[in-house]
Write a protein that holds these residues in place. Structure first.
Motif, short mmCIF file in Angstrom:
data_model
loop_
_atom_site.label_atom_id
_atom_site.label_comp_id
_atom_site.label_asym_id
_atom_site.label_seq_id
_atom_site.Cartn_x
_atom_site.Cartn_y
_atom_site.Cartn_z
N SER A 193 6.18 -1.86 10.54
CA SER A 193 5.49 -1.07 11.56
C SER A 193 3.98 -1.08 11.36
CB SER A 193 6.00 0.37 11.52
OG SER A 193 5.23 1.21 12.35
N PRO A 194 3.18 -1.12 12.45
CA PRO A 194 1.73 -1.04 12.32
C PRO A 194 1.27 0.26 11.66
CG PRO A 194 2.34 -1.79 14.52
CD PRO A 194 3.60 -1.35 13.84
N ALA A 195 2.07 1.32 11.80
CA ALA A 195 1.71 2.61 11.20
C ALA A 195 2.03 2.67 9.72
CB ALA A 195 2.44 3.74 11.92
N GLY A 196 2.69 1.64 9.19
CA GLY A 196 3.10 1.66 7.80
C GLY A 196 4.40 2.43 7.62
N LEU A 197 4.99 2.28 6.45
CA LEU A 197 6.29 2.91 6.20
C LEU A 197 6.21 4.43 6.29
CD1 LEU A 197 9.25 2.69 5.42
CD2 LEU A 197 8.54 2.62 3.01
N ALA A 198 5.18 5.02 5.67
CA ALA A 198 5.07 6.48 5.67
C ALA A 198 4.86 7.01 7.08
CB ALA A 198 3.93 6.92 4.76
N GLY A 199 3.99 6.36 7.84
CA GLY A 199 3.73 6.79 9.21
C GLY A 199 4.97 6.64 10.09
N PHE A 200 5.70 5.56 9.90
CA PHE A 200 6.91 5.33 10.69
C PHE A 200 7.97 6.38 10.38
CE2 PHE A 200 11.16 3.43 11.01
CZ PHE A 200 11.17 3.06 12.34
N LEU A 201 8.18 6.68 9.09
CA LEU A 201 9.17 7.67 8.70
C LEU A 201 8.79 9.06 9.22
CD1 LEU A 201 10.01 6.59 5.03
CD2 LEU A 201 11.37 6.21 7.10
N HIS A 202 7.49 9.36 9.23
CA HIS A 202 7.04 10.65 9.77
C HIS A 202 7.36 10.72 11.26
CE1 HIS A 202 4.17 13.55 11.51
NE2 HIS A 202 4.34 14.19 10.36
N VAL A 204 9.74 9.17 12.90
CA VAL A 204 11.18 9.26 13.14
C VAL A 204 11.74 10.60 12.69
CG1 VAL A 204 13.43 8.29 12.52
CG2 VAL A 204 11.51 6.76 13.01
N ALA A 205 11.42 11.01 11.46
CA ALA A 205 12.06 12.18 10.86
C ALA A 205 11.40 13.50 11.22
CB ALA A 205 12.08 12.03 9.34
N VAL A 206 10.16 13.46 11.70
CA VAL A 206 9.45 14.70 12.04
C VAL A 206 9.21 14.79 13.54
CG1 VAL A 206 7.38 16.09 11.65
CG2 VAL A 206 8.39 14.79 9.76
N GLU A 207 8.49 13.81 14.09
CA GLU A 207 8.19 13.87 15.53
C GLU A 207 9.44 13.77 16.39
OE1 GLU A 207 5.13 11.09 16.57
OE2 GLU A 207 3.87 11.65 14.86
N ARG A 208 10.40 12.96 15.95
CA ARG A 208 11.69 12.87 16.63
C ARG A 208 12.79 13.47 15.77
NH1 ARG A 208 10.90 6.57 18.57
NH2 ARG A 208 9.40 6.99 20.22
N GLY A 209 12.41 14.45 14.97
CA GLY A 209 13.30 15.01 13.96
C GLY A 209 14.56 15.63 14.53
N PHE A 210 14.48 16.29 15.68
CA PHE A 210 15.67 16.92 16.25
C PHE A 210 16.74 15.87 16.53
CE2 PHE A 210 18.18 18.00 20.01
CZ PHE A 210 18.78 19.18 19.57
N PHE A 211 16.34 14.76 17.15
CA PHE A 211 17.30 13.71 17.48
C PHE A 211 17.79 13.00 16.22
CE2 PHE A 211 14.61 14.18 21.25
CZ PHE A 211 15.58 14.45 22.20
N GLY A 267 12.74 2.79 20.04
CA GLY A 267 11.87 2.06 19.12
C GLY A 267 11.90 2.56 17.70
N SER A 268 12.85 3.46 17.37
CA SER A 268 12.88 4.04 16.04
C SER A 268 13.67 3.22 15.04
CB SER A 268 13.47 5.46 16.10
OG SER A 268 12.67 6.30 16.90
N GLY A 269 14.16 2.06 15.45
CA GLY A 269 14.93 1.21 14.54
C GLY A 269 16.41 1.33 14.78
#
Length: 271
Positions: A193-202, A204-211, A267-269
């Motif tokens: 990911s262009p955002a890097g692993l940490a940015g991507f995980l944030h 997925v797990a936080v911004e789209r955390g509910f889903f 796009g979350s994988g």
């Protein structure tokens, strides 16, 4: 159309999993109607998915019409093979027609992999999406066939409980495989990911955390607990209890895979 794309992938995965799971069951003990019923259910899922393929269009940026067309042709071949297989079961003789069943399972599994491949965004490794779609098919197929298998004990009291015990273990194994590929998908897609692993995980797990956490809880953790419960109740021949638990497991897995497919299309994988 994302909604149509999600439904198409979910229905096709379920059909592929059902047909593949049937290859693991002894024909002589479960007999013709069990196989015809499950193959008919797979055929129904494929029939629901096929019209949606024309409406869904490209699932994500970067998907080609050619890739979508290949999946559609494979799924159509699966429909034809399912019809031929069910008809062949009722021809004279007691042949299990395993060759036709295997051909149908292979065609629909290839369509499932193509559907998963098509959800990859530019820059994401498409193979991990295809692997995730196939693991989803394995989980859906095992849990649906296991639930139907549980009903057979209501009318065939002498049927050995080992079949249901084995499917409970298969269910646990497919949940483990699905979870392992989910983690691998997050790490592989996140690293690219262009955002890097940490940015991507944030994201997925936080911004789209509910889903995401609903997907994990409903689709993996809950079914894992239920798989253990089914295994223990089947071992003591409490098959009615095991079947009731499997009903709930099917609902949880379907909700989890729907959310996973939604996140993949978003796009979350391969989740």
């Amino acid at each position: 159309m994302p909604a149509a794309t999600i439904a198409t992938g979910l229905f096709t995965s379920a059909a592929a999993g059902i047909l593949t799971a049937l290859l693991l069951i002894p024909f002589a003990e479960l007999r013709r109607f069990f196989f015809a019923l499950n193959a008919g259910l797979a055929l129904g899922f494929l029939a629901l998915a096929q019209p949606l393929r024309d409406r869904s269009g490209p699932a994500v940026a970067g998907e080609t019409a050619g890739g979508s067309g290949i999946a559609s042709q494979l799924a159509l071949a699966g429909i034809v093979l399912c019809v031929v297989y069910i008809a062949a079961l009722y021809l004279p003789g007691r042949s299990p027609r395993r060759g036709l069943l295997a051909a149908g399972a292979l065609a629909v599994s290839a369509a499932t992999a193509a559907d998963g491949w098509a959800t990859a965004r530019p820059g994401q490794p498409a193979w991990i999406h295809a692997a995730g779609a196939l693991s989803a098919a394995a989980l859906l197929g095992v849990v649906i066939v296991a639930m139907i298998l549980g009903h057979w004990y209501l009318v065939r009291s002498r049927l050995s409980e080992t079949h249901l015990v084995r499917f409970a273990r298969l269910l646990g194994g497919t949940i483990g495989l699905r979870g392992a590929l989910l983690i691998a998908g997050l790490l592989i897609v996140g690293a690219a990911s262009p955002a890097g692993l940490a940015g991507f995980l944030h994201e997925v797990a936080v911004e789209r955390g509910f889903f995401f956490w609903s997907r994990v809880g409903l689709g993996l953790i809950g079914p894992a607990v239920f798989a253990w419960m089914v295994h223990e109740t089947a071992r003591i021949r409490s098959t009615q209890s095991a079947t009731g638990i499997l009903y709930l497991t099917v609902v949880f897995v379907l909700m989890g895979e729907f959310l996973g497919r939604y996140l993949a299309v978003a796009g979350s994988g391969p989740l």
